[in-house]
Write an enzyme that holds these catalytic residues in place. Structure first.
Site, mmCIF file in Angstrom:
data_model
loop_
_atom_site.group_PDB
_atom_site.id
_atom_site.type_symbol
_atom_site.label_atom_id
_atom_site.label_comp_id
_atom_site.label_asym_id
_atom_site.label_seq_id
_atom_site.Cartn_x
_atom_site.Cartn_y
_atom_site.Cartn_z
ATOM 1 N N TYR A 93 0.822 -1.213 0.000
ATOM 2 C CA TYR A 93 0.000 0.000 0.000
ATOM 3 C C TYR A 93 0.856 1.262 0.000
ATOM 4 C CZ TYR A 93 -4.519 2.290 1.117
ATOM 5 O OH TYR A 93 -5.687 3.022 1.094
ATOM 6 N N SER A 185 1.058 -7.891 1.605
ATOM 7 C CA SER A 185 0.139 -6.876 2.114
ATOM 8 C C SER A 185 -0.865 -6.472 1.030
ATOM 9 C CB SER A 185 0.933 -5.678 2.650
ATOM 10 O OG SER A 185 0.100 -4.840 3.420
ATOM 11 N N GLN A 186 -0.884 -5.214 0.589
ATOM 12 C CA GLN A 186 -1.744 -4.877 -0.542
ATOM 13 C C GLN A 186 -1.413 -5.780 -1.728
ATOM 14 O OE1 GLN A 186 -2.965 -0.766 -2.590
ATOM 15 N NE2 GLN A 186 -0.904 -1.393 -3.167
ATOM 16 N N ASP A 275 0.471 -10.237 13.618
ATOM 17 C CA ASP A 275 0.224 -9.120 12.700
ATOM 18 C C ASP A 275 -0.769 -8.134 13.318
ATOM 19 O OD1 ASP A 275 -0.224 -7.443 10.500
ATOM 20 O OD2 ASP A 275 -0.144 -9.104 9.071
ATOM 21 N N HIS A 304 3.595 -8.116 10.428
ATOM 22 C CA HIS A 304 3.652 -7.505 9.097
ATOM 23 C C HIS A 304 5.076 -7.008 8.860
ATOM 24 C CE1 HIS A 304 0.330 -6.716 6.322
ATOM 25 N NE2 HIS A 304 0.987 -5.669 5.879
#
Length: 321
Positions: A93, A185-186, A275, A304
């Site tokens: 992101y 992630s994204q 996370d 993360h």
């Protein structure tokens, strides 16, 4: 994760967010629009040289006429004569596709890599979406106030991932039967969405994916996570939560948990139980709905962040395509 579920409950959790009644119609209509898009692309030699790979900036026109940028690295020796596997790579992101280094590592093993920049984030892809309502503090809520759900930002980005893979599959040096997707992630969410919407994808490696089970993320305390824009939105635009059900139902169109049951690829799914950015339960809501061949790789004390030896495992997975 403190406050999330024990592992045994996570393994049985299928999500708590809604799925719009016309969800499948929504995405079939979107894919029909994408089918009309050309797979033509422009290659511009990159200002970066490697003895192992040819490096290019790649541009194509996505849905809505946006100019989308990617980084292409392909094996230098016999690049156009021998068909090899391909990888589509998606970034986190607000970032971009990053350095050439990791793309070249795959190209050195005979793979062609195409890394896509998301519209209007840190890279060179254009975001030309015109929407009603707020457009600040994040892309999840971009288009949420527009009466037309087709104006949701991630609808177009998900379609861009499919177009990226289709372009990769069309390249003369790529074996279209040996193409996979990867991201963290994204990027993990986009790898999931891409594999859900393009059944020819053979392998998906989503790492602690974002963009899932929005209501659960919000209930888990989104103000300290990647989902903080949900808190922002309600605080400033719906402080009495008069539209809460409507908002979460609309977000269901771009919830990868609602898409993941469509995946036909083999999946290596990676998550960390510590996370605090993307709560583990929101990730398990995706994994538990996948019906295809799948493997779950859990990092118990990790969140993360960098995950040791994962790069090696990912490379081996792609070498086995």
């Amino acid at each position: 994760m403190m406050g999330d579920m024990p592992l045994e409950q996570l393994k049985a959790y299928n999500g708590s967010s809604s799925k719009p009644g016309d969800f499948d119609v929504y995405w079939e209509r979107a894919l029909a629009e994408l089918d009309a898009q050309s797979l033509a692309y422009e290659l511009v030699p990159a200002d970066y040289e490697s003895p192992l790979a040819e490096c290019f900036h790649l541009y194509f026109t996505g849905v809505g006429g946006a100019r989308i940028h990617g980084m292409l690295a392909r094996p230098k020796t016999g690049a156009m004569n021998v068909k090899g596997p391909g990888m589509a790579m998606f970034h986190g992101y607000s970032c971009d596709s990053g350095d050439w280094f990791d793309k070249i590592a795959y190209a050195a093993h005979g793979m062609t890599v195409l890394a896509m920049d998301c519209r209007g984030q840190g890279g060179l892809s254009e975001d030309n979406l015109h929407v009603q309502g707020t457009t600040i503090r994040g892309h999840i809520i971009r288009g949420i106030d527009d009466p037309d759900p087709d104006k949701l930002y991630y609808r177009n980005v998900f379609l861009d991932t499919v177009q990226t893979v289709r372009i990769l599959m069309s390249m003369p040096q790529v074996d279209a039967e040996r193409v996979g997707v990867y991201g963290c992630s994204q990027g993990g969410a986009l790898a999931t969405a891409c594999a859900s919407l393009e059944p020819r994808v053979k392998l998906a490696v989503p790492v602690y994916p974002f963009l899932s089970d929005y209501k659960r993320a919000w209930e888990q305390g989104a103000s300290t996570s990647a989902y903080e824009e949900l808190i922002y939105y309600f605080r400033f635009f719906d402080p009495n939560h008069m539209r809460e059900e409507e908002i979460f139902n609309k977000l269901g169109y771009i919830d990868i948990a609602n898409l993941s049951s469509r995946i036909q690829a083999k999946v290596l799914f990676v998550t960390g139980l510590a996370d605090t950015i993307c709560p583990p339960s929101t990730q398990f809501a995706v994994y538990n709905r996948i019906q295809s061949e799948k493997e779950l790789l859990i990092y118990h004390e990790y969140g993360h962040e960098y995950l040791p030896r994962l790069s090696d495992k990912t490379l081996q997975a792609f070498l086995n395509l």
